[in-house]
Every structure is written in structure tokens, then in C-alpha cells.
Scaffold this active site. Sequence first.
Site, PDB file in Angstrom:
ATOM      1  N   ASN A 177      44.583  45.285  37.584  1.00 57.94           N
ATOM      2  CA  ASN A 177      44.028  44.252  36.709  1.00 57.94           C
ATOM      3  C   ASN A 177      43.485  44.850  35.423  1.00 57.94           C
ATOM      4  OD1 ASN A 177      44.690  42.199  38.371  1.00 57.94           O
ATOM      5  ND2 ASN A 177      42.623  41.695  39.016  1.00 57.94           N
ATOM      6  N   ARG A 192      55.304  39.866  35.164  1.00 63.01           N
ATOM      7  CA  ARG A 192      55.695  39.258  36.442  1.00 63.01           C
ATOM      8  C   ARG A 192      57.054  39.775  36.878  1.00 63.01           C
ATOM      9  NH1 ARG A 192      54.298  34.010  34.947  1.00 63.01           N
ATOM     10  NH2 ARG A 192      55.976  33.186  36.214  1.00 63.01           N
ATOM     11  N   GLU A 213      44.297  46.823  43.402  1.00 66.90           N
ATOM     12  CA  GLU A 213      44.344  45.525  42.716  1.00 66.90           C
ATOM     13  C   GLU A 213      43.425  45.517  41.499  1.00 66.90           C
ATOM     14  OE1 GLU A 213      46.487  43.357  43.146  1.00 66.90           O
ATOM     15  OE2 GLU A 213      47.067  43.128  45.233  1.00 66.90           O
TER      16      GLU A 213
HETATM   17  N1  ADP Z   1      39.779  42.777  34.501  1.00 59.02           N
HETATM   18  C1  ADP Z   1      40.174  41.580  34.060  1.00 59.02           C
HETATM   19  N2  ADP Z   1      40.020  41.241  32.756  1.00 59.02           N
HETATM   20  C2  ADP Z   1      40.404  40.020  32.296  1.00 59.02           C
HETATM   21  N3  ADP Z   1      40.981  39.081  33.061  1.00 59.02           N
HETATM   22  C3  ADP Z   1      41.177  39.358  34.361  1.00 59.02           C
HETATM   23  C4  ADP Z   1      40.787  40.607  34.936  1.00 59.02           C
HETATM   24  N4  ADP Z   1      41.088  40.587  36.254  1.00 59.02           N
HETATM   25  C5  ADP Z   1      41.637  39.390  36.488  1.00 59.02           C
HETATM   26  N5  ADP Z   1      41.696  38.637  35.363  1.00 59.02           N
HETATM   27  C6  ADP Z   1      42.192  37.246  35.237  1.00 59.02           C
HETATM   28  O1  ADP Z   1      42.245  36.652  36.521  1.00 59.02           O
HETATM   29  C7  ADP Z   1      43.578  36.257  36.830  1.00 59.02           C
HETATM   30  C8  ADP Z   1      43.865  36.430  38.309  1.00 59.02           C
HETATM   31  O2  ADP Z   1      43.810  37.800  38.681  1.00 59.02           O
HETATM   32  P1  ADP Z   1      44.581  38.309  39.978  1.00 59.02           P
HETATM   33  O3  ADP Z   1      44.151  37.476  41.149  1.00 59.02           O
HETATM   34  O4  ADP Z   1      44.424  39.760  40.100  1.00 59.02           O
HETATM   35  O5  ADP Z   1      46.084  37.918  39.683  1.00 59.02           O
HETATM   36  P2  ADP Z   1      47.135  38.584  38.676  1.00 59.02           P
HETATM   37  O6  ADP Z   1      46.618  39.930  38.288  1.00 59.02           O
HETATM   38  O7  ADP Z   1      48.366  38.663  39.500  1.00 59.02           O
HETATM   39  O8  ADP Z   1      47.255  37.662  37.530  1.00 59.02           O
HETATM   40  C9  ADP Z   1      44.442  37.107  35.940  1.00 59.02           C
HETATM   41  O9  ADP Z   1      45.704  36.541  35.688  1.00 59.02           O
HETATM   42  C10 ADP Z   1      43.594  37.186  34.667  1.00 59.02           C
HETATM   43  O10 ADP Z   1      43.705  36.012  33.924  1.00 59.02           O
HETATM   44 MG    MG Z   2      45.921  41.262  39.630  1.00 55.33          MG
END
Ligand code: ADP
Ligand code: MG
Lengths: 144, 109
Positions: A54, A103, A50
Site C-alpha cells: 500500500n 490491477r 499488504e
Molecule cells: N497508505 C495509503 N495511503 C493512501 N491511501 C491508501 C493507503 N492504504 C490504502 N489506501 C486506500 O485504501 C484503499 C484500499 O486499500 P486496500 O484494502 O489495501 O486495497 P488495494 O490496495 O488493493 O486498493 C486503496 O485503494 C487506497 O485508496
Molecule cells: Mg492494498
Amino acid sequence: MTYGIIRKDFVIPANDFTIAGEASSCVKKMLIQLGVDPQKVKKTAISMYEAEINAVIHANGGIAEVEIDRNKILIRIKDDGPGIPDLELAMQEGYTTAPDSIREMGFGAGMGLPNMRRYADKLEIRTEVGKGTIVEITVFLTDN
Amino acid sequence: MKVREFAEQLNMEILTGQKGLEKDVMGMYICDLLSWVMSHASKGDAWITVHTHVNIVAVALLVDIPCIIIPEGIVVEEATLNKASEEDIAILRTSKTAYQIAYEAGKLL
Ligand SMILES: Nc1ncnc2c1ncn2[C@@H]1O[C@H](COP(=O)(O)OP(=O)(O)O)[C@@H](O)[C@H]1O
Ligand SMILES: [Mg+2]
């Protein structure tokens, strides 16, 4: 287990879904070879995947530093991406800023951070807008 | 049941190499949200998904999914098939819907 400290670094390339997950798969294989309990391997693999995804989809890639010793598995995923403005909001299940194109690939369910919190024994996130994010995942190998 | 026999019994096309066919199928999981699959699928589940990009192989590897089933005859990228063969994950395909596959698999597993 009879090994000392094992350290391994990985580069997480930007926007490359063909290799996204490679670092996590590699760590999973390492842990299996070391004879780590399957339940702990699973916890590590899911939370690292995960964090790795990200870094790919939200932060133009980054690096992963993995450290394994007798007591714990420590995974640090660092990126120089945009940072997370509201971490509490980002931690909520279903919250995502992923675009439709991402998505449609099955990513961006807003479950990455919640999955990390659920599966890591310890989760530390340091993030600064405009600077980047460091996600530190710990899975303990010994009880207590 | 081995992936090979599972594929034959359900009349599914095997798109990947031979080595992936010797693992055991113990159950089934159907979902297209990768994070959801990661945290809810179990080891040994055959996974039905409409995604065909190469990252489905990473997900399968991480959760110990022995085979991925692509429903409704969807075309799978060459890169995905190569990666899956490399990692001994079987990719199976059929013209049936997820519902039809699960209905038939339920009688076998
Ligand atoms: N490494 C990162 N850098 C910048 N924004 C991040 C990062 N990790 C997560 N985010 C932000 O947090 C939100 C939620 O992350 P996550 O729970 O992993 O869901 P997803 O990746 O499905 O969007 C992301 O949509 C993004 O806006
Ligand atoms: Mg994610």
C-alpha cells in the site's frame, strides 16, 4: 526465546515493485531465525506485506519500523502520501482506488486492509488527508 | 513430491536454478490476485499464475510456495528469474493451460 528488544528500520521506495515486499521478506526471515511460531510468522508476513505494498502503490513509499520483543511483534509503516479520506470505506473488501495498470499486475484487489485486519492481532491506522498514513500492526507472541 | 520430480513428470521447463528444486510440492493453488493468494494459498502449494513480474517471488516467499508455474508459454522477465534463483524459488513453465496443468497434477499429488 532469549533475546531482548530487536529493532529494525526499512525504507520502502516509491513505485518500485522490484523491491516491494523486500522488507516483509526480510522480517519473515528474521522471525524464523528467532524461532517464532510459524503461524505467527505467517500472520506478520501477510499483514506487513499488504501495508508495504500500500505504501508503494498509494503513497509514494515510506518507512517501516519493526520492533520485536518477548511479547509481541510491532510493525509501523509510515508514509507521507495522500492519506485515506474515508477509512471505513477503504476497509471494505473489494474497495480500491488502484489504477488499471496496477490491477493488471495483480495488486489492487481491495483486500489489503481487510487482510491486515484479519491477520493482525491489533491494527491501528492513523491517517490524515494531505499528510500521510501510519499503519501499526501488532502480533502477540504470548497468549493473553 | 520434490519440485524436480514434479517438473519432470509434468514435462515443464525449469527456468531457475538447481537449489529451488529440492523443496516439497504438496498441493496446488491457482489465482492471479496477489492479496488473495497471500491469504488463501497454503505452504507447499505449487502456484499457477500469468503474472511474471518480480513481485510474484515475494508472494511465493511469504507463503512458502516452493514453485511458481507459468502457463501457456508466457515469457518471464529476466529480473524475476534472477530473483527467484536467488531466493531458491523454482519457476516452471509449460505450454499447457492452468486447467491442463491442474488436471495432470491432481493425478500425481
Ligand atoms: N497508505 C495509503 N495511503 C493512501 N491511501 C491508501 C493507503 N492504504 C490504502 N489506501 C486506500 O485504501 C484503499 C484500499 O486499500 P486496500 O484494502 O489495501 O486495497 P488495494 O490496495 O488493493 O486498493 C486503496 O485503494 C487506497 O485508496
Ligand atoms: Mg492494498
